[in-house]
Design an enzyme around this catalytic site. Structure first.
Site, PDB file in Angstrom:
ATOM      1  N   SER A 187       7.587  -2.730  58.317  1.00 39.40           N
ATOM      2  CA  SER A 187       8.391  -3.102  59.590  1.00 39.40           C
ATOM      3  C   SER A 187       7.839  -4.531  60.189  1.00 39.40           C
ATOM      4  CB  SER A 187       7.896  -2.195  60.600  1.00 39.40           C
ATOM      5  OG  SER A 187       8.236  -2.571  62.017  1.00 39.40           O
ATOM      6  N   ASP A 218      18.373   3.225  61.311  1.00 45.72           N
ATOM      7  CA  ASP A 218      16.621   2.532  61.704  1.00 45.72           C
ATOM      8  C   ASP A 218      16.730   2.758  63.275  1.00 45.72           C
ATOM      9  OD1 ASP A 218      13.917   1.066  60.474  1.00 45.72           O
ATOM     10  OD2 ASP A 218      14.429   0.908  62.503  1.00 45.72           O
ATOM     11  N   HIS A 247      11.412   5.269  60.675  1.00 43.59           N
ATOM     12  CA  HIS A 247      11.820   3.392  60.683  1.00 43.59           C
ATOM     13  C   HIS A 247      10.064   3.668  59.686  1.00 43.59           C
ATOM     14  CE1 HIS A 247      11.300  -0.038  61.668  1.00 43.59           C
ATOM     15  NE2 HIS A 247      10.017   0.127  61.942  1.00 43.59           N
TER      16      HIS A 247
END
Length: 400
Positions: free
Chosen positions: A177, A273, A340
């Site tokens: 991330s 995502d 994610h």
């Protein structure tokens, strides 16, 4: 009353059983290290506390191999949002867990992590809110906010060099991330401090954030990243090859920065995502009545109209990915799972039900590749051309 030797033996047995269970799942518990010498350099978390990481030492053939993994956690884009992080583990090492479970790409169990299990593996804790790009000298005494992410990155790397990374023969900077964005923006910088003969590559997990308008047609994420860059004074720490061509805040988007990055990068991402759909495509500010809430929690419950919008967003993501990753040395694994980050958890990285794709053999159910195998083959040049894309939803495994 509980107590005495018998109670102690029972507790020891329970702890031992828990450790065995974690090992059976490819999970390792690692203590925290505080980089206290960084404080004198002003390389500190949002609250002024020292940066920190968790370090699992390499062994055997991996003694001179280093995997430096930066955790994620979003960003703060103004004083109010940074204050909300300041006194949490996302802004202060004083609030971080003293131990952390390593799994996925960080585990030391060979069956669960065949290519990197015996490397020196480091998980860097995220406490600056800027993907390690900020550097503002002044500290407001009222808020006590320190915007020093770029200094933190340098201090962490220097500390690891002193612990043996200066002798690295193999090295990867990776992240999830906001940490995945870190591994892109600092990719060449990481390469520059390591021995010239070392094999150095970068891995971005769920860090390829795309510049796209939200469902209302507003450039929400572009405005948000612009505020992040302004708040943290990030412009001077973004890749100069990008900032010399466009507004610095646009260089926070990988699609604008990666073409000029010289070090090979592997992009691990979902085409759907979950963070990007929830926060770039359909953020709460563009959906005040919550019409998208059910869809964002489960794509299988989206309306036909919503699915068309999501598919259009996916197409924009894939176009941006292809535009920014033309280097023949780069690789990618793009699946259709609504997730994610996929490198940190064992379920996605390498297990029986992990996502598996192969463009040439998917329909024949042959030669399917897990994420772990694709990354390992790419890093070690066993099959350097790794560009796997299967964006169909749901993803082609039991992992959703």
């Amino acid at each position: 009353m509980p107590g005495g030797p018998r109670f102690g033996r029972c507790m020891l047995a329970l702890v031992s059983l828990l450790v065995l269970q974690l090992r059976a799942q490819g999970i390792l518990t690692v203590g925290i290290t505080y980089v206290t010498e960084a404080v004198d350099k002003g390389a500190v978390c949002l609250d002024g506390s020292p940066p920190a990481y968790h370090f699992s030492e390499g062994s055997g053939s991996g003694i001179n191999s280093w995997l430096v993994h930066f955790e994620g956690g979003g960003w703060c884009h103004n004083t109010i949002s940074c204050i909300s992080r300041r006194d949490t583990r996302s802004g202060s090492s004083n609030h971080m867990e003293k131990e952390f479970n390593f799994s996925g790409i960080l585990t030391n169990e060979q069956p669960f992590n065949p290519d990197f299990y015996n490397w020196n593996r480091i998980r860097v804790r995220y406490c600056d809110g800027s993907s390690y790009t900020g550097d503002v000298e002044e500290v407001d005494p009222v808020t006590n906010l320190h915007f020093r992410g770029a200094r933190v990155f340098q201090a962490i790397i220097q500390n690891l060099l002193s612990r043996g990374m200066k002798n690295a023969e193999n090295a990867i900077i990776s992240g999830c991330s906001a940490g995945g964005l870190t591994s892109i923006l600092h990719c060449d910088q990481f390469r520059a401090v390591l021995p010239s003969g070392a094999k150095v590559k970068c891995l971005s997990d769920a860090g390829y954030f795309v510049n796209a308008n939200d469902i209302s047609g507003a450039p929400h994420i572009e405005e948000y990243f612009s505020q992040v860059v302004a708040t943290h004074g990030s412009a001077k720490n973004l890749p100069a090859s990008c900032t010399s061509r466009m507004e610095p805040s646009l260089c926070f988007f990988p699609q604008n920065a990666v073409e000029q990055i010289q070090t090979p990068i592997f992009f691990l991402n979902s085409a759907h995502d979950s963070w990007q759909i929830r926060n770039i495509l359909a953020p709460s500010v563009s959906d005040p009545q919550g019409i998208w809430n059910i869809c964002k929690n489960n794509l299988q419950k989206c309306s036909p109209e919503q699915l068309i919008i999501i598919q259009d967003f996916t197409n924009k993501f894939l176009a941006a990915l292809r535009k920014g990753s033309r280097s023949p040395y780069n690789g990618m694994f793009i699946d259709g799972c609504y997730v994610h980050c996929q490198s940190e958890g064992q379920g996605a990285w390498l297990e029986n039900a992990s996502p598996m794709i192969d463009n040439t053999a998917l329909k024949l159910n042959l030669l399917l590749q897990t994420i772990a195998k694709a990354v390992g083959d790419w890093y070690y040049d066993r099959n350097p051309i790794q560009r796997k894309i299967d964006s169909a939803y749901p993803c082609n495994s039991n992992f959703i």
